[in-house]
Design a protein around this motif. Structure first.
Motif, PDB file in Angstrom:
ATOM      1  N   THR A 269      53.444  65.397  77.377  1.00 40.39           N
ATOM      2  CA  THR A 269      53.559  63.940  77.399  1.00 40.39           C
ATOM      3  C   THR A 269      54.859  63.537  76.730  1.00 40.39           C
ATOM      4  O   THR A 269      55.082  63.856  75.556  1.00 40.39           O
ATOM      5  CB  THR A 269      52.362  63.287  76.681  1.00 40.39           C
ATOM      6  OG1 THR A 269      51.138  63.738  77.280  1.00 40.39           O
ATOM      7  CG2 THR A 269      52.433  61.769  76.797  1.00 40.39           C
ATOM      8  N   LEU A 270      55.709  62.864  77.475  1.00 37.32           N
ATOM      9  CA  LEU A 270      57.014  62.444  76.971  1.00 37.32           C
ATOM     10  C   LEU A 270      57.043  60.925  76.819  1.00 37.32           C
ATOM     11  O   LEU A 270      56.825  60.203  77.782  1.00 37.32           O
ATOM     12  CB  LEU A 270      58.122  62.882  77.931  1.00 37.32           C
ATOM     13  CG  LEU A 270      58.193  64.369  78.276  1.00 37.32           C
ATOM     14  CD1 LEU A 270      59.288  64.616  79.310  1.00 37.32           C
ATOM     15  CD2 LEU A 270      58.428  65.213  77.034  1.00 37.32           C
ATOM     16  N   ILE A 271      57.302  60.471  75.600  1.00 32.36           N
ATOM     17  CA  ILE A 271      57.418  59.035  75.339  1.00 32.36           C
ATOM     18  C   ILE A 271      58.868  58.730  75.006  1.00 32.36           C
ATOM     19  O   ILE A 271      59.421  59.235  74.034  1.00 32.36           O
ATOM     20  CB  ILE A 271      56.500  58.600  74.174  1.00 32.36           C
ATOM     21  CG1 ILE A 271      55.041  58.971  74.468  1.00 32.36           C
ATOM     22  CG2 ILE A 271      56.641  57.101  73.940  1.00 32.36           C
ATOM     23  CD1 ILE A 271      54.451  58.305  75.692  1.00 32.36           C
ATOM     24  N   PHE A 272      59.489  57.902  75.840  1.00 33.00           N
ATOM     25  CA  PHE A 272      60.893  57.554  75.659  1.00 33.00           C
ATOM     26  C   PHE A 272      61.017  56.193  74.978  1.00 33.00           C
ATOM     27  O   PHE A 272      60.204  55.298  75.218  1.00 33.00           O
ATOM     28  CB  PHE A 272      61.609  57.499  77.015  1.00 33.00           C
ATOM     29  CG  PHE A 272      61.651  58.813  77.739  1.00 33.00           C
ATOM     30  CD1 PHE A 272      62.683  59.710  77.507  1.00 33.00           C
ATOM     31  CD2 PHE A 272      60.664  59.145  78.647  1.00 33.00           C
ATOM     32  CE1 PHE A 272      62.732  60.922  78.165  1.00 33.00           C
ATOM     33  CE2 PHE A 272      60.697  60.360  79.313  1.00 33.00           C
ATOM     34  CZ  PHE A 272      61.738  61.255  79.077  1.00 33.00           C
ATOM     35  N   GLU A 273      62.034  56.053  74.151  1.00 32.35           N
ATOM     36  CA  GLU A 273      62.324  54.776  73.506  1.00 32.35           C
ATOM     37  C   GLU A 273      63.098  53.891  74.481  1.00 32.35           C
ATOM     38  O   GLU A 273      64.094  54.325  75.067  1.00 32.35           O
ATOM     39  CB  GLU A 273      63.153  54.981  72.244  1.00 32.35           C
ATOM     40  CG  GLU A 273      62.434  55.723  71.129  1.00 32.35           C
ATOM     41  CD  GLU A 273      61.381  54.875  70.440  1.00 32.35           C
ATOM     42  OE1 GLU A 273      61.427  53.630  70.605  1.00 32.35           O
ATOM     43  OE2 GLU A 273      60.523  55.451  69.755  1.00 32.35           O
ATOM     44  N   GLN A 274      62.646  52.652  74.652  1.00 26.70           N
ATOM     45  CA  GLN A 274      63.347  51.708  75.516  1.00 26.70           C
ATOM     46  C   GLN A 274      63.781  50.495  74.717  1.00 26.70           C
ATOM     47  O   GLN A 274      62.965  49.828  74.089  1.00 26.70           O
ATOM     48  CB  GLN A 274      62.474  51.251  76.686  1.00 26.70           C
ATOM     49  CG  GLN A 274      63.204  50.289  77.624  1.00 26.70           C
ATOM     50  CD  GLN A 274      62.330  49.726  78.722  1.00 26.70           C
ATOM     51  OE1 GLN A 274      61.134  49.569  78.551  1.00 26.70           O
ATOM     52  NE2 GLN A 274      62.929  49.412  79.865  1.00 26.70           N
TER      53      GLN A 274
END
Length: 286
Positions: free
Chosen positions: A113-118
Motif C-alpha cells: 500500500t503506497l500513500i503519496f503526499e499531495q
C-alpha cells in the motif's frame, strides 16, 4: 568461490534495485484517488488498473474499470476482492482520505500500500507526478508530463479585471457549502487570475443568505454535477440570497468538471486555462 561471490553480488544488486523501484513492472493496481489514476494512465499504466474509486472519472476508459466506492468511504473488502498487488492513495495537504483501520486491513492482508503526499499547488502537482512515476519505474515519462504542465500554464491568459469568485459545493439544496481560505478552490481561482470571495474563514462552511450578500461575488463557480443537482441556473437563482449578488443579477455562473477543477492532476494547466477563459467571457450561462 569467485563465481559464487559474483552471483551473490548480482542477486543483492537486483534486490536493491527492485526495492528502490518500489513495485514491479506488472501489477494489479487499485487506485483510491482520481488524480493518481490520471497520473498512472498518463504514465502508460492504464492496463494495470483493476479497480478505482468513483473520483477516477478521467480518462473516459475508467468508466469500464470496477469501482470500489468514494475515496473517503472505502471498505477494505471491496478493494481486496479485486486481488490487487498494489493499492495507492493520497494524504492531501496533511489530511488522509483513507481510514486508518482500512489501511491496516490492507497491510494485514499483505498487499503493498503506497500513500503519496499531495499538495494542491503547482509544485505539489509536479512532485506527485515525479514520485508516482518513480514508484512505478517510469521516471523518464514524468519529465515529459511536468514539462507539458508548465507549457499549459504558460498559455493561461488571465482576465483583464480581477473578479471575486464564490465556489458553492452543492448536492441539492440540502447540502450547500462555500469555500474559504486554504482550499484547492482558492488556489486554482488565484492561478486563473481571480480572487476568492471569502477569506475570513478556512476550508468550507455552510452557505447562508447573509454570507452570499456580504461576499457579493462577481461570479459563482460550481461543479457541473452541483449545478445539475440544483436544477440548473433557474434552480440556483431560487437559492435565497443568490439573486441579490452581482453574480446572480448578471447571471454570471461558471460550471466545470469537478475532478478537472480540483484534482490538481497533470491537467492542472488545462483546468486553469478553462477557468480563465470562462472568467473572461462576457456571455453568461443561460
Amino acid at each position: 568461490m569467485a563465481k559464487k561471490l559474483y552471483w551473490l553480488v548480482f542477486l543483492l544488486t537486483l534486490r536493491i534495485a527492485t526495492f528502490a523501484q518500489g513495485v514491479s513492472k506488472t501489477e494489479r493496481i487499485v487506485s483510491l484517488n482520481g488524480t493518481l489514476t490520471e497520473i498512472l494512465c498518463d504514465l502508460g499504466l492504464q492496463n494495470q488498473l483493476v479497480g478505482v474509486d468513483i473520483t477516477s472519472t478521467y480518462p473516459a476508459a475508467m468508466e469500464k474499470i470496477p469501482k470500489v466506492g468514494h475515496n473517503r468511504n472505502i471498505g477494505a473488502e471491496a478493494v481486496l476482492a479485486l486481488r490487487p498487488t498494489v493499492i495507492i492513495g493520497v494524504r492531501s495537504n496533511g489530511s488522509m482520505d483513507l481510514k486508518p483501520e482500512v489501511l491496516q486491513q490492507f497491510k494485514s492482508a499483505g498487499v503493498k500500500t503506497l500513500i503519496f503526499e499531495q499538495e494542491t499547488n503547482v509544485a505539489g502537482t509536479k512532485k506527485l507526478i515525479t514520485e508516482v512515476a518513480k514508484a512505478f519505474g517510469a521516471s523518464a515519462k514524468a519529465v515529459a508530463l511536468t514539462r507539458k504542465l508548465d507549457a499549459d500554464l504558460a498559455r493561461v491568459r488571465k482576465p483583464a479585471k480581477v473578479q471575486k469568485v464564490l465556489f458553492i459545493y452543492a448536492r441539492g439544496t440540502g447540502t450547500m457549502m462555500v469555500s474559504g481560505r486554504n482550499t484547492p478552490i482558492e488556489k486554482i481561482v488565484q492561478l486563473a487570475g481571480a480572487q476568492n470571495a471569502f477569506n475570513d474563514f478556512e476550508s468550507f462552511k455552510p452557505l447562508t443568505p447573509e454570507a452570499l450578500v456580504s461576499g457579493n461575488p462577481d461570479v459563482i463557480l460550481l461543479f457541473t454535477s452541483g449545478l445539475e443537482s440544483l436544477g440548473g441556473m433557474d434552480g440556483l437563482l431560487k437559492v435565497q440570497g443568490v439573486a441579490q449578488t452581482n453574480a446572480g443579477r448578471n447571471r454570471r455562473v461558471i460550471e466545470m468538471d469537478g475532478q478537472l477543477l480540483t484534482g490538481f492532476s497533470p491537467r492542472l494547466g488545462l483546468a486553469v486555462q478553462e477557468l480563465s477563459r470562462k472568467l473572461s467571457q462576457e456571455v453568461s450561462l443561460k
